[in-house]
Design an enzyme around this catalytic site. Structure first.
Site, PDB file in Angstrom:
ATOM      1  CB  CYS A   1      -0.876   0.052   1.233  1.00 24.91           C
ATOM      2  SG  CYS A   1      -2.304  -1.009   1.146  1.00 24.91           S
TER       3      CYS A   1
ATOM      4  CG  HIS B   1      -1.519   3.319   4.417  1.00 24.58           C
ATOM      5  ND1 HIS B   1      -1.674   1.988   4.117  1.00 24.58           N
ATOM      6  CD2 HIS B   1      -0.750   3.358   5.547  1.00 24.58           C
ATOM      7  CE1 HIS B   1      -1.036   1.247   5.007  1.00 24.58           C
ATOM      8  NE2 HIS B   1      -0.480   2.053   5.884  1.00 24.58           N
TER       9      HIS B   1
END
Ligand SMILES: *[C@@H]1O[C@H](CO)[C@@H](O)[C@H](O)[C@H]1NC(C)=O
Ligand SMILES: *[C@@H]1O[C@H](CO)[C@@H](O)[C@H](O)[C@H]1NC(C)=O
Ligand SMILES: *[C@@H]1O[C@H](CO)[C@@H](O)[C@H](O)[C@H]1NC(C)=O
Ligand SMILES: *[C@@H]1O[C@H](CO)[C@@H](O)[C@H](O)[C@H]1NC(C)=O
Ligand SMILES: *[C@@H]1O[C@H](CO)[C@@H](O)[C@H](O)[C@H]1NC(C)=O
Length: 497
Positions: A73, A129
């Site tokens: 990610c 994130h």
């Protein structure tokens, strides 16, 4: 004469400010990022999951079939937002953990900063994130006019919560005004689609639009409203069945968003990019067959991603692009389309790929650094003493050839449960093997390791890694910080410094 003159002047002025009908009018840019979406899990690659909307968008546009992302990610998102490899941002190792005081360096302008500077309205919905321990790292301080979404990763789809290291679950949902407590029970596949549509409907069309929709779908936990799962009753494996339903919900969401763009009259002047952030994970229902390995690995199953470009402003319709394109390329490509400036950016690793996407010209990229992770567990002994240390986890692509060193993680070939294809375990090799070489063009599934046959090529590619490594910055991976505990701040994940 006078009567004709005024409307003419008006038309000239309109095209100068980018009014309708102008060829130079800057496109709206919509970037849809799926999470943990496997290579085999889009209708046109696989046979189990139906994605009529994504299939239609892709076949109306350009399918990217030699397209690469990062294995997990944070790395993919960091490169998307900055156009720079992780060896240049300090994010080489793993993902940002919610309890770490770390983030995408503030002196790297983001794609949103550049779009905003170019006069775009900039909006983000979904997963960030890229750090949040200080307010400065939050999306609305990184170029986005508005933000609705979550900061961490791995939350629940209905409760929007993520656990702290002590096992307690805390809310991770906010907009630029603070935490959002009112969406408990609202499935994020719907919620984020609706928020993206709100952005489109409220958009003032005199400005071009940049919308970044980073879905939670289809990352674990496996959660989806029953109606989406129902159409996959024939899939016996429960994880795969729920995952398939999650993909269908996302597919419907992208359909709703494109309909909203059409209703608003924006679609004809839009470039929409759809991309995964990394490979799927078989344990979580995802699948990358026939590619080798999965999320987290340096095998193709971790990094050879699903992606396409669509929308009214894509001149090539119904084509398949097999040129090498990487997620770091979107930064110069899309900022270029926005006629933005690269002033103030540090040296980019991405290259402008609009030529290959819009005209089918060759890719401007022949070399791709997949990663060098100095903090990963080392494996075996160095092959040579005078070049890159093969015990270090790394991979590089040069033309057709890909070299992997160190620990690449599990390299089995896993077909989707219930398919006619056979599972193939990793070949037995000596346990400390730490070099692999493949011709990815000839052997995209990485069955034929050429490292013994082509020592000269191994050495050449090690030379590339060695040179990349010489200008790498140290990896930043701080210990967990107890002050991150959301219990100290009203039970909500958020900045703590
Ligand atoms: C798409 O729109 C339809 C019709 O409004 C709605 O029923 C459905 O829930 C929406 N899907 C998503 C994923 O937002
Ligand atoms: C970029 O920087 C150059 C040199 O400083 C300057 O001439 C140019 O105007 C700048 N462009 C933009 C769009 O800011
Ligand atoms: C590397 O260096 C070590 C220590 O100097 C030496 O023992 C070893 O044989 C060398 N290995 C190779 C492959 O040259
Ligand atoms: C690799 O993954 C496969 C599939 O999950 C599993 O069967 C196998 O045991 C794993 N191999 C190793 C060495 O962990
Ligand atoms: C790799 O494979 C391609 C396609 O088969 C071929 O054209 C190329 O020559 C090969 N490269 C090397 C170095 O073997």
């Amino acid at each position: 004469m006078k009567k004709l003159w005024l409307p003419l002047l008006f038309a000239v002025w309109l095209s100068a400010v980018g009014g309708s009908g102008s060829k130079n009018k800057r496109p709206n840019i919509v970037f849809v990022l799926a999470d943990d979406y496997g290579f085999n899990d889009i209708g046109y690659h696989g046979e189990q999951i139906f994605t009529p909307v994504l299939d239609k968008l892709a076949s109306d546009g350009v399918k990217l079939e030699n397209y690469y992302v990062q294995p997990i990610c944070t790395p993919t998102r960091s490169q998307l937002m900055t156009g720079r490899y992780q060896i240049h941002t300090g994010l080489q190792h793993y993902v940002l953990l919610p309890e770490q005081a770390n983030g995408l360096p503030l002196d790297d302008p983001t794609m949103a900063d550049k779009m905003k500077e170019a006069g775009y309205a900039t909006h983000m919905v979904g997963k960030w994130h890229l750090g949040f321990y200080k307010k400065e790292y939050l999306p609305f301080n990184r170029g986005f006019d508005s933000y609705f979404g979550y900061l961490v990763g791995e939350e629940t789809y209905y409760g929007h919560k993520r656990d702290y290291t002590d096992g307690n679950w805390y809310l991770d949902l906010r907009d630029q005004n603070g935490p959002v407590h009112s969406e408990e029970g609202h499935y994020s596949g719907h919620l984020f689609t609706e928020k993206a549509i709100d952005v489109v409907q409220a958009h003032d069309p005199r400005k071009p639009l940049f919308l970044y929709l980073a879905y939670q779908s289809v990352h674990g936990p496996l959660q989806v409203p029953e109606k989406y799962e129902r159409q996959y009753r024939h899939i016996q494996d429960e994880n795969r069945r729920i995952y398939a339903g999650m993909v269908s919900a996302m597919d419907e969401g992208v359909g709703n968003l494109t309909q909203a763009l059409k209703d608003k009259g924006l679609w004809d002047n839009t470039v929409l990019v759809f991309s995964t952030d990394n490979g799927g994970t078989p344990k979580g229902g995802g699948n990358n067959f026939p590619l080798r390995g999965w999320k987290g690995s340096l095998w193709e199953g971790g990094i050879h991603g699903v992606g396409f470009v669509s929308g009214g402003r894509v001149p090539l319709k119904g084509t398949v692009n097999r040129e090498l394109i990487h997620v770091s390329d979107w930064f110069p490509t899309l900022v270029g389309l926005a006629q933005g400036s690269l002033n103030g950016t540090k040296p980019l690793d991405g290259v402008d790929q609009w030529g290959t996407i819009s005209r089918g010209t060759p890719s401007k990229r022949t070399v791709l650094l997949h990663n060098i992770d100095p903090l990963a567990r080392t494996l075996g002994v160095p092959l040579y003493n005078d070049t890159f240390d093969t015990t270090v986890r790394a991979a590089v692509r040069v033309g057709h050839m890909k070299l992997i060193t160190g620990e690449p993680y599990n390299g089995s070939w896993v077909p989707p449960p219930g398919s006619a294809h056979k599972f193939e375990p990793e070949p037995n090799t000596f346990p400390d093997k730490n070099v692999w070489l493949f011709n990815i063009t000839a052997d995209p599934t990485e069955h034929h390791d050429l490292s013994d046959q082509m020592p000269g090529t191994v050495r050449t590619l090690l030379g590339y890694l060695q040179r990349f490594n010489q200008h790498a910055v140290p990896a930043v991976y701080p210990p967990l910080d107890k002050n991150s505990n959301p219990a100290l701040r009203g039970g909500v994940w958020g900045p703590w410094q």
